[in-house]
Scaffold this motif. Structure first.
Motif, short mmCIF file in Angstrom:
data_model
loop_
_atom_site.label_atom_id
_atom_site.label_comp_id
_atom_site.label_asym_id
_atom_site.label_seq_id
_atom_site.Cartn_x
_atom_site.Cartn_y
_atom_site.Cartn_z
N GLU A 149 1.08 -1.41 -0.19
CA GLU A 149 -0.30 0.00 -0.40
C GLU A 149 0.74 1.57 0.37
OE1 GLU A 149 -3.19 0.32 -0.71
OE2 GLU A 149 -4.16 -1.51 0.01
N ASP A 150 2.07 1.59 0.84
CA ASP A 150 2.51 2.32 1.06
C ASP A 150 3.62 2.73 -0.46
OD1 ASP A 150 4.50 0.46 0.72
OD2 ASP A 150 5.76 1.08 2.08
N GLN A 151 3.78 1.83 -1.22
CA GLN A 151 4.52 2.26 -3.05
C GLN A 151 3.06 2.55 -3.36
OE1 GLN A 151 8.05 1.35 -3.27
NE2 GLN A 151 7.78 2.16 -1.72
N LYS B 289 0.83 6.96 -6.43
CA LYS B 289 -0.22 9.22 -6.48
C LYS B 289 0.96 10.18 -6.21
CE LYS B 289 -3.86 5.21 -5.34
NZ LYS B 289 -4.77 4.68 -4.38
N THR B 290 1.42 9.93 -5.61
CA THR B 290 1.57 10.73 -5.07
C THR B 290 3.14 11.44 -6.97
OG1 THR B 290 2.42 10.83 -3.07
CG2 THR B 290 3.48 12.52 -3.95
N PHE B 291 3.75 10.44 -6.48
CA PHE B 291 4.67 10.70 -8.05
C PHE B 291 3.81 11.19 -8.91
CE2 PHE B 291 6.80 9.75 -11.90
CZ PHE B 291 7.98 9.40 -11.83
N PHE B 292 2.29 10.87 -10.13
CA PHE B 292 1.94 11.35 -10.76
C PHE B 292 1.15 12.32 -10.40
CE2 PHE B 292 2.37 6.94 -12.31
CZ PHE B 292 2.60 7.42 -13.21
N ASN B 293 0.90 13.02 -8.88
CA ASN B 293 0.39 14.19 -8.67
C ASN B 293 0.89 15.18 -8.17
OD1 ASN B 293 -2.33 12.51 -8.33
ND2 ASN B 293 -2.43 12.16 -6.02
N ARG B 294 2.00 15.19 -8.69
CA ARG B 294 3.23 15.78 -9.02
C ARG B 294 3.30 16.46 -9.92
NH1 ARG B 294 7.53 14.15 -4.48
NH2 ARG B 294 6.23 14.56 -1.68
N ARG B 295 3.71 15.58 -10.70
CA ARG B 295 3.76 15.85 -12.02
C ARG B 295 2.81 16.66 -12.82
NH1 ARG B 295 7.05 13.07 -9.61
NH2 ARG B 295 9.50 13.28 -10.15
N GLN C 208 2.82 -1.94 -10.85
CA GLN C 208 4.38 -1.78 -9.77
C GLN C 208 4.45 -1.35 -8.44
OE1 GLN C 208 4.93 1.53 -12.62
NE2 GLN C 208 6.60 1.05 -12.95
N ALA C 209 2.55 -1.58 -7.78
CA ALA C 209 3.40 -1.46 -6.52
C ALA C 209 2.90 -3.63 -5.80
CB ALA C 209 2.13 -1.03 -6.04
N SER D 11 9.81 -10.46 -0.22
CA SER D 11 10.83 -9.22 -0.42
C SER D 11 11.38 -7.69 -0.23
CB SER D 11 10.65 -9.29 -2.59
OG SER D 11 9.33 -8.27 -2.55
N VAL D 12 12.01 -7.38 -0.63
CA VAL D 12 12.29 -6.11 0.18
C VAL D 12 12.23 -4.92 -0.73
CG1 VAL D 12 14.10 -4.44 0.92
CG2 VAL D 12 13.51 -6.75 1.76
N VAL D 13 11.85 -3.46 -0.74
CA VAL D 13 11.67 -3.01 -1.79
C VAL D 13 12.76 -2.34 -2.39
CG1 VAL D 13 10.46 -1.05 -3.40
CG2 VAL D 13 9.02 -2.49 -1.56
N VAL D 14 13.15 -1.48 -3.11
CA VAL D 14 14.65 -1.15 -3.61
C VAL D 14 13.92 0.12 -4.33
CG1 VAL D 14 16.70 -1.00 -5.05
CG2 VAL D 14 16.25 -3.50 -3.90
N ALA D 15 14.02 1.52 -3.08
CA ALA D 15 13.81 3.02 -3.97
C ALA D 15 14.33 3.21 -5.05
CB ALA D 15 13.88 3.84 -2.89
N ASN D 16 13.20 3.91 -5.88
CA ASN D 16 13.51 4.16 -7.18
C ASN D 16 12.66 6.16 -7.01
OD1 ASN D 16 13.92 5.33 -9.78
ND2 ASN D 16 13.07 4.16 -10.64
N PRO D 17 14.10 6.69 -6.73
CA PRO D 17 14.29 8.42 -5.69
C PRO D 17 12.69 9.14 -7.38
CG PRO D 17 16.46 8.08 -5.51
CD PRO D 17 15.58 6.53 -6.30
N GLU D 18 13.48 9.25 -8.61
CA GLU D 18 13.22 9.92 -9.78
C GLU D 18 12.54 8.36 -10.98
OE1 GLU D 18 15.66 12.75 -10.65
OE2 GLU D 18 17.14 11.77 -9.22
N GLY D 19 12.08 7.73 -10.29
CA GLY D 19 11.18 7.18 -11.37
C GLY D 19 10.04 6.04 -10.25
N THR D 20 9.70 5.79 -11.50
CA THR D 20 7.93 5.31 -11.05
C THR D 20 7.93 3.26 -10.67
OG1 THR D 20 6.65 4.95 -13.53
CG2 THR D 20 6.43 6.41 -12.54
N ALA D 21 9.24 2.95 -11.57
CA ALA D 21 9.82 1.48 -10.80
C ALA D 21 10.72 1.32 -10.08
CB ALA D 21 10.27 1.65 -12.57
#
Length: 394
Positions: A97-99, A104-110, A121-122, A128-138
């Motif tokens: 859910e956090d991803q 959603k936040t990523f798209f709203n900001r743009r 993509q969520a 597994s563990v999420v590997v953060a992508n600071p500037e992408g949606t994947a």
């Protein structure tokens, strides 16, 4: 001595298997893993097919301790990495859910609307563990898969090079350093050679290329240039170079003038540096190479005072070298004769050419005769390098 950590790199996408795009991600990742002391033994490339992806993952589980993938993490129907990994590992995909909120936040900001397809993509394989992508949606994925024979840690990264490299630097590098326990600096030093073949150069070196020595010495050939790549680890680059010193000394003793430079140096850059430092100028009359050697020298900043495309016979190369030297007042006069076929080598599809070099004050031109040989795609390149090597060794 502990066993090395074995890695496999998997590049995913039809654009790679079709040859439409060149896989530079795998090359970059292999270099990064090598610098961490991880031995990359396998490279796999697979298209956007779910069964093929599952098969590649299952094979990687049997032979690699670390698996790094690129591609297939997007929102479209042909992005299948997360699905293939979950099925290969025998676990379900779970919604984070956090991803989802992050997306959603990523798209709203743009100011963009997130389509339902992006929700995949969520989803991540269970455990597994999420590997953060600071500037992408994947976002990336880290999953540990345990089998009776080994434990494999899988890292899935996006195929976009900028995102992949950023995520590796910010997350994977530190994670892999913990896995390897690597605290030392790994350093590489390349010795560049010209004038002999790969097998002959290796035969001149007393067991330096054998596996398992430290520093490790690898040998490769590309368009006539033979590269010896030394690799070792120590507390600092200075200490690495100190460890390499005896091996470098042996290489110089065994190869002598075959060594022309180091790391990224080229023959033309070495020649240019030599003549800039000596203050000597060069003039070239070219009847065979269409001024290609002169263009290489000029691009490297060599003190070239004249470069002429001329017509003269092979028998006149010495006279032409002397003529252009005197007319231009250069220090070095070079004449490249026309490429000539001879009865002895015409059957092999080869030719020969003659180069005359005259140094101011010497009074006599030195004649160098070469066979215009090698694979047809690189004969001109080899011919240019042979002339540059003559100038280097004057």
């Amino acid at each position: 001595m502990s066993s090395p950590i074995i890695a496999e790199i998997i590049a995913i996408g039809d654009e790679l298997t079709s040859g439409f795009r060149l896989d530079t991600n795998s090359q970059w990742l292999a270099q990064q893993l090598g610098d961490l002391g991880i031995v990359v033994l396998y490279h796999s490339t697979v298209g956007d097919d779910i069964d093929a992806n599952i098969d590649v993952f299952r094979h990687a589980f049997t032979r690699a301790d670390v698996v790094v993938t690129t591609g297939g993490l997007g929102p479209t129907a042909d992005d299948l990495t997360r699905q293939a990994l979950s099925r290969a590992a025998g676990v379900k995909l779970e919604l984070h859910e956090d991803q989802l909120e992050h997306l959603k936040t990523f798209f709203n900001r743009r100011g963009r609307t997130m389509t339902p397809s992006n929700e995949i993509q969520a989803h991540f394989p269970a455990g597994s563990v999420v590997v953060a992508n600071p500037e992408g949606t994947a976002p990336g994925i880290e999953l540990t898969y345990s089998s009776p024979n080994r434990e494999t840690i899988v890292f899935c990264l996006p195929g976009v090079p900028a995102e992949m490299k950023q995520m590796f630097a910010q997350t994977l590098k530190q994670r892999l350093q913990k896995i390897t326990g690597q605290t030392q600096t790994i350093h590489h030093h390349v010795v560049r050679c010209f004038g002999s073949g790969e097998s002959h150069i290796e035969s001149l070196l007393p067991d330096l290329v054998k596996r398992g020595r430290d520093p490790q010495v690898g040998i490769t050939a590309s368009q006539g240039i033979i590269s010896l790549r030394l690799s070792t680890s120590a507390d600092s680059v200075k200490d690495c170079l100190s460890k390499m010193a005896p091996t470098l000394e042996t290489i110089h003793e065994c190869l002598g003038d075959l060594v022309f430079g180091f790391n990224d140096e080229t023959l033309e850059s070495v020649v240019a540096t030599r003549y800039i430092q000596s203050g000597q100028t060069i003039a070239i009359a070219d009847a065979g190479m269409m001024s290609a050697p002169a263009l290489l020298l000029k691009k490297s900043g060599a003190p070239l005072v004249a470069a002429e495309i001329a017509e003269f016979e092979v028998a006149d190369v010495a006279k032409r070298a002397e003529e252009i030297l005197q007319r231009t007042n250069a220090d070095i006069g070079v004449a490249i004769g026309p490429i000539q076929r001879t009865d002895t080598i015409v059957a092999a599809g080869e030719s020969n050419y003659v180069v005359a070099v005259m140094v101011k004050g010497d009074g006599v031109a030195k004649i160098h005769e070469f066979i215009f040989s090698g694979h047809s795609a690189i004969r001109e390149t080899l011919a240019n390098k042979r002339l540059l090597n003559v100038l280097r060794l004057l």
